[in-house]
Write a protein that holds these residues in place. Sequence first.
Motif, PDB file in Angstrom:
ATOM      1  N   ALA A  32      -5.730  -8.416  -7.464  1.00 21.27           N
ATOM      2  CA  ALA A  32      -6.653  -9.003  -8.428  1.00 21.27           C
ATOM      3  C   ALA A  32      -6.200 -10.393  -8.870  1.00 21.27           C
ATOM      4  O   ALA A  32      -7.007 -11.291  -9.038  1.00 21.27           O
ATOM      5  CB  ALA A  32      -6.779  -8.081  -9.639  1.00 21.27           C
ATOM      6  N   GLY A  33      -4.910 -10.591  -9.031  1.00 19.00           N
ATOM      7  CA  GLY A  33      -4.422 -11.890  -9.498  1.00 19.00           C
ATOM      8  C   GLY A  33      -4.018 -12.775  -8.340  1.00 19.00           C
ATOM      9  O   GLY A  33      -4.174 -12.419  -7.175  1.00 19.00           O
ATOM     10  N   THR A  34      -3.501 -13.948  -8.689  1.00 16.27           N
ATOM     11  CA  THR A  34      -3.004 -14.851  -7.668  1.00 16.27           C
ATOM     12  C   THR A  34      -1.574 -14.468  -7.360  1.00 16.27           C
ATOM     13  O   THR A  34      -0.635 -15.031  -7.897  1.00 16.27           O
ATOM     14  CB  THR A  34      -3.069 -16.307  -8.167  1.00 16.27           C
ATOM     15  OG1 THR A  34      -4.427 -16.580  -8.511  1.00 16.27           O
ATOM     16  CG2 THR A  34      -2.618 -17.279  -7.114  1.00 16.27           C
ATOM     17  N   ILE A  35      -1.397 -13.442  -6.537  1.00 16.29           N
ATOM     18  CA  ILE A  35      -0.050 -13.081  -6.111  1.00 16.29           C
ATOM     19  C   ILE A  35      -0.047 -12.834  -4.613  1.00 16.29           C
ATOM     20  O   ILE A  35      -1.086 -12.816  -3.976  1.00 16.29           O
ATOM     21  CB  ILE A  35       0.535 -11.857  -6.865  1.00 16.29           C
ATOM     22  CG1 ILE A  35      -0.284 -10.608  -6.592  1.00 16.29           C
ATOM     23  CG2 ILE A  35       0.617 -12.118  -8.354  1.00 16.29           C
ATOM     24  CD1 ILE A  35       0.410  -9.335  -7.067  1.00 16.29           C
ATOM     25  N   GLU A  36       1.136 -12.603  -4.095  1.00 15.19           N
ATOM     26  CA  GLU A  36       1.264 -12.467  -2.653  1.00 15.19           C
ATOM     27  C   GLU A  36       0.734 -11.106  -2.184  1.00 15.19           C
ATOM     28  O   GLU A  36       0.591 -10.182  -2.984  1.00 15.19           O
ATOM     29  CB  GLU A  36       2.740 -12.617  -2.273  1.00 15.19           C
ATOM     30  CG  GLU A  36       3.302 -13.975  -2.609  1.00 15.19           C
ATOM     31  CD  GLU A  36       4.783 -14.049  -2.308  1.00 15.19           C
ATOM     32  OE1 GLU A  36       5.129 -14.229  -1.137  1.00 15.19           O
ATOM     33  OE2 GLU A  36       5.590 -13.912  -3.237  1.00 15.19           O
ATOM     34  N   PRO A  37       0.454 -10.985  -0.894  1.00 12.92           N
ATOM     35  CA  PRO A  37      -0.163  -9.744  -0.420  1.00 12.92           C
ATOM     36  C   PRO A  37       0.826  -8.643  -0.058  1.00 12.92           C
ATOM     37  O   PRO A  37       1.882  -8.881   0.521  1.00 12.92           O
ATOM     38  CB  PRO A  37      -0.905 -10.206   0.836  1.00 12.92           C
ATOM     39  CG  PRO A  37      -0.133 -11.365   1.338  1.00 12.92           C
ATOM     40  CD  PRO A  37       0.547 -12.008   0.166  1.00 12.92           C
ATOM     41  N   GLY A  38       0.450  -7.435  -0.418  1.00 17.17           N
ATOM     42  CA  GLY A  38       1.209  -6.243  -0.071  1.00 17.17           C
ATOM     43  C   GLY A  38       0.321  -5.067  -0.424  1.00 17.17           C
ATOM     44  O   GLY A  38      -0.544  -5.190  -1.291  1.00 17.17           O
ATOM     45  N   HIS A  39       0.521  -3.944   0.225  1.00 15.30           N
ATOM     46  CA  HIS A  39      -0.324  -2.800  -0.104  1.00 15.30           C
ATOM     47  C   HIS A  39       0.456  -1.761  -0.898  1.00 15.30           C
ATOM     48  O   HIS A  39       1.555  -1.375  -0.507  1.00 15.30           O
ATOM     49  CB  HIS A  39      -0.898  -2.160   1.164  1.00 15.30           C
ATOM     50  CG  HIS A  39      -1.885  -1.070   0.866  1.00 15.30           C
ATOM     51  ND1 HIS A  39      -3.229  -1.317   0.720  1.00 15.30           N
ATOM     52  CD2 HIS A  39      -1.723   0.240   0.645  1.00 15.30           C
ATOM     53  CE1 HIS A  39      -3.848  -0.193   0.419  1.00 15.30           C
ATOM     54  NE2 HIS A  39      -2.950   0.784   0.379  1.00 15.30           N
ATOM     55  N   PHE A  40      -0.136  -1.332  -2.011  1.00 14.50           N
ATOM     56  CA  PHE A  40       0.455  -0.287  -2.837  1.00 14.50           C
ATOM     57  C   PHE A  40      -0.472   0.903  -2.808  1.00 14.50           C
ATOM     58  O   PHE A  40      -1.666   0.758  -3.046  1.00 14.50           O
ATOM     59  CB  PHE A  40       0.610  -0.756  -4.284  1.00 14.50           C
ATOM     60  CG  PHE A  40       1.457  -1.989  -4.436  1.00 14.50           C
ATOM     61  CD1 PHE A  40       2.827  -1.880  -4.548  1.00 14.50           C
ATOM     62  CD2 PHE A  40       0.884  -3.241  -4.446  1.00 14.50           C
ATOM     63  CE1 PHE A  40       3.623  -3.014  -4.675  1.00 14.50           C
ATOM     64  CE2 PHE A  40       1.672  -4.382  -4.572  1.00 14.50           C
ATOM     65  CZ  PHE A  40       3.043  -4.267  -4.692  1.00 14.50           C
ATOM     66  N   SER A  41       0.071   2.051  -2.515  1.00 16.61           N
ATOM     67  CA  SER A  41      -0.743   3.255  -2.556  1.00 16.61           C
ATOM     68  C   SER A  41      -0.135   4.196  -3.595  1.00 16.61           C
ATOM     69  O   SER A  41       0.958   4.724  -3.410  1.00 16.61           O
ATOM     70  CB  SER A  41      -0.751   3.898  -1.166  1.00 16.61           C
ATOM     71  OG  SER A  41      -1.416   5.117  -1.224  1.00 16.61           O
ATOM     72  N   PHE A  42      -0.852   4.334  -4.724  1.00 10.77           N
ATOM     73  CA  PHE A  42      -0.345   5.159  -5.818  1.00 10.77           C
ATOM     74  C   PHE A  42      -0.900   6.566  -5.703  1.00 10.77           C
ATOM     75  O   PHE A  42      -2.087   6.734  -5.417  1.00 10.77           O
ATOM     76  CB  PHE A  42      -0.810   4.619  -7.176  1.00 10.77           C
ATOM     77  CG  PHE A  42      -0.335   3.230  -7.479  1.00 10.77           C
ATOM     78  CD1 PHE A  42       0.895   3.024  -8.070  1.00 10.77           C
ATOM     79  CD2 PHE A  42      -1.127   2.134  -7.164  1.00 10.77           C
ATOM     80  CE1 PHE A  42       1.334   1.736  -8.361  1.00 10.77           C
ATOM     81  CE2 PHE A  42      -0.691   0.847  -7.448  1.00 10.77           C
ATOM     82  CZ  PHE A  42       0.533   0.649  -8.046  1.00 10.77           C
ATOM     83  N   ALA A  43      -0.058   7.545  -5.940  1.00 11.47           N
ATOM     84  CA  ALA A  43      -0.558   8.901  -6.144  1.00 11.47           C
ATOM     85  C   ALA A  43      -0.455   9.156  -7.626  1.00 11.47           C
ATOM     86  O   ALA A  43       0.634   9.078  -8.201  1.00 11.47           O
ATOM     87  CB  ALA A  43       0.278   9.895  -5.364  1.00 11.47           C
ATOM     88  N   VAL A  44      -1.593   9.405  -8.273  1.00 13.96           N
ATOM     89  CA  VAL A  44      -1.579   9.580  -9.722  1.00 13.96           C
ATOM     90  C   VAL A  44      -2.137  10.932 -10.111  1.00 13.96           C
ATOM     91  O   VAL A  44      -3.029  11.468  -9.450  1.00 13.96           O
ATOM     92  CB  VAL A  44      -2.403   8.483 -10.445  1.00 13.96           C
ATOM     93  CG1 VAL A  44      -1.751   7.134 -10.278  1.00 13.96           C
ATOM     94  CG2 VAL A  44      -3.840   8.452  -9.944  1.00 13.96           C
ATOM     95  N   ALA A  45      -1.574  11.470 -11.189  1.00 16.09           N
ATOM     96  CA  ALA A  45      -2.117  12.689 -11.777  1.00 16.09           C
ATOM     97  C   ALA A  45      -2.580  12.296 -13.164  1.00 16.09           C
ATOM     98  O   ALA A  45      -1.781  12.184 -14.077  1.00 16.09           O
ATOM     99  CB  ALA A  45      -1.047  13.762 -11.849  1.00 16.09           C
ATOM    100  N   GLY A  46      -3.845  12.023 -13.300  1.00 14.11           N
ATOM    101  CA  GLY A  46      -4.328  11.456 -14.547  1.00 14.11           C
ATOM    102  C   GLY A  46      -3.807  10.033 -14.632  1.00 14.11           C
ATOM    103  O   GLY A  46      -3.954   9.266 -13.687  1.00 14.11           O
ATOM    104  N   GLU A  47      -3.156   9.684 -15.717  1.00 19.68           N
ATOM    105  CA  GLU A  47      -2.597   8.340 -15.881  1.00 19.68           C
ATOM    106  C   GLU A  47      -1.259   8.141 -15.174  1.00 19.68           C
ATOM    107  O   GLU A  47      -1.045   7.126 -14.534  1.00 19.68           O
ATOM    108  CB  GLU A  47      -2.446   8.023 -17.366  1.00 19.68           C
ATOM    109  CG  GLU A  47      -3.745   7.693 -18.062  1.00 19.68           C
ATOM    110  CD  GLU A  47      -4.103   6.226 -17.905  1.00 19.68           C
ATOM    111  OE1 GLU A  47      -3.460   5.403 -18.562  1.00 19.68           O
ATOM    112  OE2 GLU A  47      -5.002   5.917 -17.108  1.00 19.68           O
ATOM    113  N   PRO A  48      -0.332   9.099 -15.310  1.00 22.57           N
ATOM    114  CA  PRO A  48       1.014   8.845 -14.777  1.00 22.57           C
ATOM    115  C   PRO A  48       1.058   8.741 -13.250  1.00 22.57           C
ATOM    116  O   PRO A  48       0.306   9.416 -12.543  1.00 22.57           O
ATOM    117  CB  PRO A  48       1.829  10.057 -15.249  1.00 22.57           C
ATOM    118  CG  PRO A  48       1.028  10.688 -16.322  1.00 22.57           C
ATOM    119  CD  PRO A  48      -0.395  10.383 -16.019  1.00 22.57           C
TER     120      PRO A  48
END
Lengths: 529, 288
Positions: free
Chosen positions: A182-198
């Motif tokens: 979303a911001g002006t930062i470098e590219p990388g892929h993050f894949s989060f596994a979330v349970a609700g918020e955490p």
Amino acid sequence: MKQVNFPLFATFCQKFGAQVQSMHSERDDETYLFINNSDIRDIAEYLRGEFEARLVTVFAEDRCSTDGVFFNYYVFEQNDNPQYLIVRAPVSADDPRFPSLSAELPAVNWQEREIQDWFGLTATGHPNPRRVALHDNWPDVHPLRKDFPVDTVLAPFEGERHIYRPALGEGVFQVPVGPVHAGTIEPGHFSFAVAGEPILYLQLRMFYTHKGTEKLFERLPIHKAVFLAESVSGDSSFSHGTAFCQAIERAAEIQLPLRALIMRTILLELERICNHVADIGAIANDVGFVVANAHATRLKEMLFANNEQLAGNRLLRGMVCVGGIRRAWRAWQVDSLCDTVKAFAREFQDLVALINSSESTRDRLDHTGILKPKIAKDLGIVGVAGRASGIDLDVRRDHPYAAYRQYPFQVPVYQAGDVWHRMQVRIDEVKESLSIITRATDQDLNGEFRISVPPIPRNRCALSAVEGWRGEIIHWIRTGADNRLERCKIKDPSLNNWPAVVEAVQGNIIADFPVINKSFNLSYSGTDR
Amino acid sequence: MFKILQKAISTGIVTTAYPSKPVKISEHFRGRPSFDFEKWQDARPAEDVCPTGAISFCDDGDSRKVTVDYGLCVFCGLCAEASADQAVRITQEFELATADRRNLVLTAEYTLNADGTHRRLRALHRDFSNPAADVERVGQTAREKIQKLLGRSLAIREVDAGSCNGCELEIIALNNPIYDIERFGIHFVASPRHADMLLVTGPVTRNMEFALLKTYRAMPEPRLVVAVGACGISGGIFGANYASLGAVDKVLPVDVYIPGCPPRPQALLQGILLAVGRLRETRYDERP
Ligand code: SF4
């Protein structure tokens, strides 16, 4: 060749003497130990256990045309010992396998996989041997082999893309982010596994900015390669440029004049302050303290203008060269530097006071994104992130270079390992850096600042280390013919530290990910090269 | 709260007046290298030191064609140091953004002496045949695009397609109180679906190629593409190699090119305003 002088060498020889093919020192602080491929696990374990040595980096080199084998190098360092111990193990071209250390040492997970991708050697026993630097859809090529031309044009990729570990369990969702953020930062892929918020766990996919840098070093003549080094990570241009020049100077046994060393020290510290103050602002910004960030960015601008005055470039590019520094400063430039440093110091105090006065900022940053000291040690975390989690390492103090010996300074170390303390390390370091610069500019900056460089001798190896603002930067080179290099390995601290981000976000809410990530502020380009 | 206000008042207004007033920059700043082609005795020393091949030449018998490509230049200043007679000079010029890639290229043809030095400058030109018609054509399409854009505000989506993060540092600086790009109604947005302009840095790595294309395709028409920095324009020091395509315009149609390594914030601003027709190109002319 110099006499080997590694402490406890005798005990080491008692145990491993028969397995060691040879041992020699290239220079006082750089010892090479040649062993067999199959012994590396035992030797690494012994060095880490008995010598409390830390594995700094692992890399490979294609020597098939000269020695008939590939070489793997394992760089170790020991507390309170300025020497680097470099263990070299051959990997046969006919049976291109080497024992993996990643299970015990997650710090080298990606580095071993890089070796797999780039050289086509197999890390046996690697817990996750999938592609890393060349993404899954690449054809079967090994670009750092000598028989692979750097300008090879590969056809459009047809292969399958990376498959992420699925998030399983009731109420568990996968949140994919990137590579475009979303911001002006470098590219990388993050894949989060979330349970609700955490966040339960985070999977990372990097190397989107892999641009063949290490291979390119083998093509460019050395004086041009300095600019490539400056482009490893833009925010660390001067540190990487210096690390590179230092490696060449070590290989060619060039002694720099004191003035050059002092100027380098000043510029290295300026780079540190620029980045630290920007990060302090950005961390405050990510928890809603926009005013603090406005002041911080203004302070950074002040330093960038000063950089331009001193180096002709806002990122301090084009200033370092093999043999010293490209241009000396006139008296008024030094005066104006001193004025800037004074004005900055005052304003910086205000900024820190402003942040400290904001309870809500402290509330958000305390206990957020904790990296525990034990885990930081196991993961081999370095630099700012390490020091906030009890890892007392700083290349400037442990392996002094430039003129750091002359300016003793404090290395801030905290145990809490949260975002607040990663910011605190930066605040403390800015103060130390200002003091180093003030002491350095108090000295007479006269005399030679650049010496003419003789032809660089062939086939010399050298390791160079610099404490960039993020942490430990390593360049290792082997010189070649015609003022060129046979190999240049670059290790940015980001490469070690990504596992720390994965660790620190666990159990935090996903909304805190940006500020946790920012508190590490790792370089994607430095990681990916 | 009081402290915050006090600090704000004591700091005052810090925003620059650029571009309505010219900017004061350090005399040490390295901008565009300028070439006195008449005076230039020898292009070889400069070519020999130029890290990116921005200066190149090709000899044919007793004639030499020298090419200077500001799209490749990283503004290191080595060419000036290497050239005798002060024929190459480093200026403070940074407003080099252009809608036409070819505007960044100069070519000089020399007759040579026996020792390879220049005897006479035969011709000097920008690398295109009919400059007038060309500028007109590019100007026209750009204007049409802009008219379709709502008002004169602009939403930018930035994509790093493999940069070293130097360009990002300067792009982020556009949002600081000094450059404050929002005063032009320009803002950076998170989603390409909201964006009018794609600001692309880096030499376009093979690993980013797909993501860059996807981002572009997600943008609504009309859309502008701006290539930032030596890498975005030409691959810069990385060029084209096994892992890098070596220019944004190998993948996307580019509307404006902004030279620099990295371009300073004012140079970025100039390029962005140029792309939306709110500034004109600055012309430098090396003709004697
Ligand atoms: S200033 Fe530009 S043209 Fe001159 S040597 Fe440097 S990169 Fe080449």
